[in-house]
Design a protein around this motif. Structure first.
Motif, PDB file in Angstrom:
ATOM      1  N   ILE A 335       0.833  -1.208   0.000  1.00  0.00           N
ATOM      2  CA  ILE A 335       0.000   0.000   0.000  1.00  0.00           C
ATOM      3  C   ILE A 335       0.865   1.254   0.000  1.00  0.00           C
ATOM      4  N   LYS A 336       1.874   1.272   0.845  1.00  0.00           N
ATOM      5  CA  LYS A 336       2.741   2.452   0.933  1.00  0.00           C
ATOM      6  C   LYS A 336       3.530   2.654  -0.355  1.00  0.00           C
ATOM      7  N   ASN A 337       4.016   1.568  -0.936  1.00  0.00           N
ATOM      8  CA  ASN A 337       4.785   1.677  -2.179  1.00  0.00           C
ATOM      9  C   ASN A 337       3.919   2.180  -3.333  1.00  0.00           C
ATOM     10  N   LEU A 338       2.714   1.634  -3.466  1.00  0.00           N
ATOM     11  CA  LEU A 338       1.830   2.057  -4.550  1.00  0.00           C
ATOM     12  C   LEU A 338       1.357   3.490  -4.346  1.00  0.00           C
ATOM     13  N   VAL A 343      -0.708   5.775  -6.998  1.00  0.00           N
ATOM     14  CA  VAL A 343      -1.870   4.897  -7.147  1.00  0.00           C
ATOM     15  C   VAL A 343      -2.824   5.131  -5.970  1.00  0.00           C
ATOM     16  N   GLU A 344      -4.107   5.339  -6.257  1.00  0.00           N
ATOM     17  CA  GLU A 344      -5.099   5.506  -5.195  1.00  0.00           C
ATOM     18  C   GLU A 344      -5.447   4.144  -4.607  1.00  0.00           C
ATOM     19  N   ILE A 363      -4.909   4.936   2.625  1.00  0.00           N
ATOM     20  CA  ILE A 363      -6.145   4.328   2.117  1.00  0.00           C
ATOM     21  C   ILE A 363      -7.202   5.406   1.897  1.00  0.00           C
ATOM     22  N   ILE A 364      -7.657   5.528   0.649  1.00  0.00           N
ATOM     23  CA  ILE A 364      -8.670   6.523   0.286  1.00  0.00           C
ATOM     24  C   ILE A 364     -10.045   6.102   0.797  1.00  0.00           C
ATOM     25  N   ASN A 365     -10.334   4.813   0.670  1.00  0.00           N
ATOM     26  CA  ASN A 365     -11.657   4.311   1.036  1.00  0.00           C
ATOM     27  C   ASN A 365     -11.523   2.900   1.597  1.00  0.00           C
ATOM     28  N   PHE A 366     -12.007   2.706   2.827  1.00  0.00           N
ATOM     29  CA  PHE A 366     -12.013   1.378   3.459  1.00  0.00           C
ATOM     30  C   PHE A 366     -13.474   0.985   3.614  1.00  0.00           C
TER      31      PHE A 366
END
Length: 432
Positions: A335-338, A343-344, A363-366
């Protein structure tokens, strides 16, 4: 020789290994006190807030607190005074370089050493470099000490404590072995005996063997990807050979992480260096796994192609199924790398608390409504194989790339769906 159930057992270390041991021992009728040098951990347990979620553990603790078989205390020194058995069961922390820190072990030993009776049995189960138990023995000046190579697993710890797959006790003294053997008979009728340093070495060897299996499966998977073979089938059919076995780690996957396996590989390399022993093969396990750590990020970027305005849905964030720990989670690193590359990130994991979600600003949306949030994404990456993900109806999901890292699904599931479905160990899409 029979163990009286009113004998007092004190367990030091309550992060995961120790709290499982305390609850399971209490559930057999023993009187158990749990202690930890970190008083906040004790405070949390007393309000039913565990450091790591483990299926059935909270209920087991409540049951035995109510029965009076289990209690928790911050007074490490006092609880040692009348203990018949003492467990040293801290989950020893590791650094980013997978080197173990023994501070909590020796800090605890120094607090309790003057209050330990001469006939108290000391049972060390913490994951320690070979030779450490002898050092503990000298500090406390007690010959009744044993080492047990614990073999718990996050998410399956209670079962494995109650049904130990490696029932071995390292003991120098007959008296100590017999006492521990009788204490633990409710969990395994027969315990094997060796000396202490051999038992410590057994733990190193076990985890290094598992590490070797993972590394080999991953490299076979890379070769399969290169020539168009199916690494999943190779791994599956290898288990038919009885010299390998059905529980062997043969499926291609990600690098081993979490610190548990890595710390033992590092421990063996340190022993080798100190004793001028050549261990090229063990060193190659370490090197190959380090190289593997970049695989996931590189594979996802390759699947995405041009990453401008791309959105990814990550399913499963915890280190493994049936736990809520994020420590050393490959999902979090991905997640951190993307996110760093623009990348969203959308995500879901059934075990995460609100506090954990808030700690992940990338994280944009969980959202558990996977069908809904996948409308916005270009790739779905399955990481932790939670059973709930098996219920996803992909016929209702927007057509996009599916990267199934744990191979949860059979490729035939996607043959009639317009998805680009990929797994580790293969380099071809599902056949539509």
């Amino acid at each position: 020789m029979f163990v009286q159930q009113d004998n007092k057992i004190t367990v030091y270390g309550l992060w995961h290994q120790g709290i499982v041991a305390a609850a399971c021992l209490a559930n057999k009728g023993y009187k158990v006190v749990g202690c930890d040098i970190d008083h906040k951990i004790v405070d949390h347990i007393n309000i039913n807030k565990l450091q790591v979620e483990e299926p059935g553990l909270s209920e087991l603790i409540k049951k035995n607190l109510k029965k009076g078989n289990l209690k928790f205390s911050k007074d490490l020194s006092k609880e040692a005074i009348d203990s018949d058995y003492i467990f040293i069961s801290y989950d020893t922390p590791v650094s980013d370089q997978d080197e173990v820190s023994l501070d909590i072990i020796f800090d605890t030993i120094n607090v309790i050493k003057n209050n330990i009776k001469k006939d108290t049995i000391i049972i060390v189960t913490s994951q320690l470099p070979a030779g450490t138990t002898y050092i503990i023995q000298k500090i406390i000046d007690n010959q009744n000490i044993v080492y047990i190579p614990e073999n718990l697993q996050l998410g399956n710890a209670i079962y494995r404590f109650e049904n130990p797959p490696l029932p071995v006790i390292g003991a120098e003294k007959d008296y100590a072995f017999q006492k521990v053997n009788n204490l633990l008979k409710p969990f395994a009728k027969s315990w094997e005996r060796t000396n202490i340093i051999t038992a410590e070495m057994l733990k190193h060897a076990l985890n290094t063997f598992l590490s070797m299996s993972i590394v080999l499966a991953n490299e076979i998977g890379d070769l399969c990807e290169a020539i168009g073979a199916d690494g999943r089938d190779v791994g599956k059919f290898l288990k038919l050979e009885n010299r390998i076995g059905r529980n062997a780690l043969t499926r291609p996957g990600l690098a081993f992480a979490g610190g548990t396996l890595a710390r033992d590989v590092v421990a063996l390399l340190k022993i080798a260096n100190k004793n001028f022993v050549k261990t090229k093969f063990i060193k190659s396990i370490w090197d190959s796994n380090n190289d593997r750590k970049s695989y996931l990020n590189n594979r996802v970027l390759k699947l995405l192609g041009n990453i401008k305005n791309k959105k990814a849905l990550i399913l499963g964030l915890t280190y493994k199924v049936d736990t809520n720990t994020l420590r050393r989670s490959a999902s979090i690193e991905l997640i951190k790398n993307l996110s760093d590359k623009g990348v969203e990130i959308y995500a879901y994991d059934p075990a995460l608390t609100d506090e954990q979600i808030l700690s992940l600003p990338e994280i944009i949306n969980f959202d558990k409504e996977i069908h809904k949030i996948s409308e916005k994404t270009d790739i779905i990456i399955i990481m932790t194989p939670w059973p709930v993900f098996k219920n996803i109806d992909f016929s209702e999901i927007k057509k996009q790339i599916i990267f199934d890292t744990p191979s949860m699904f059979d490729k035939s599931k996607f043959q009639n769906l317009d998805f680009d479905y990929y797994t580790i160990g293969t380099n071809f899409k599902s056949e539509n």
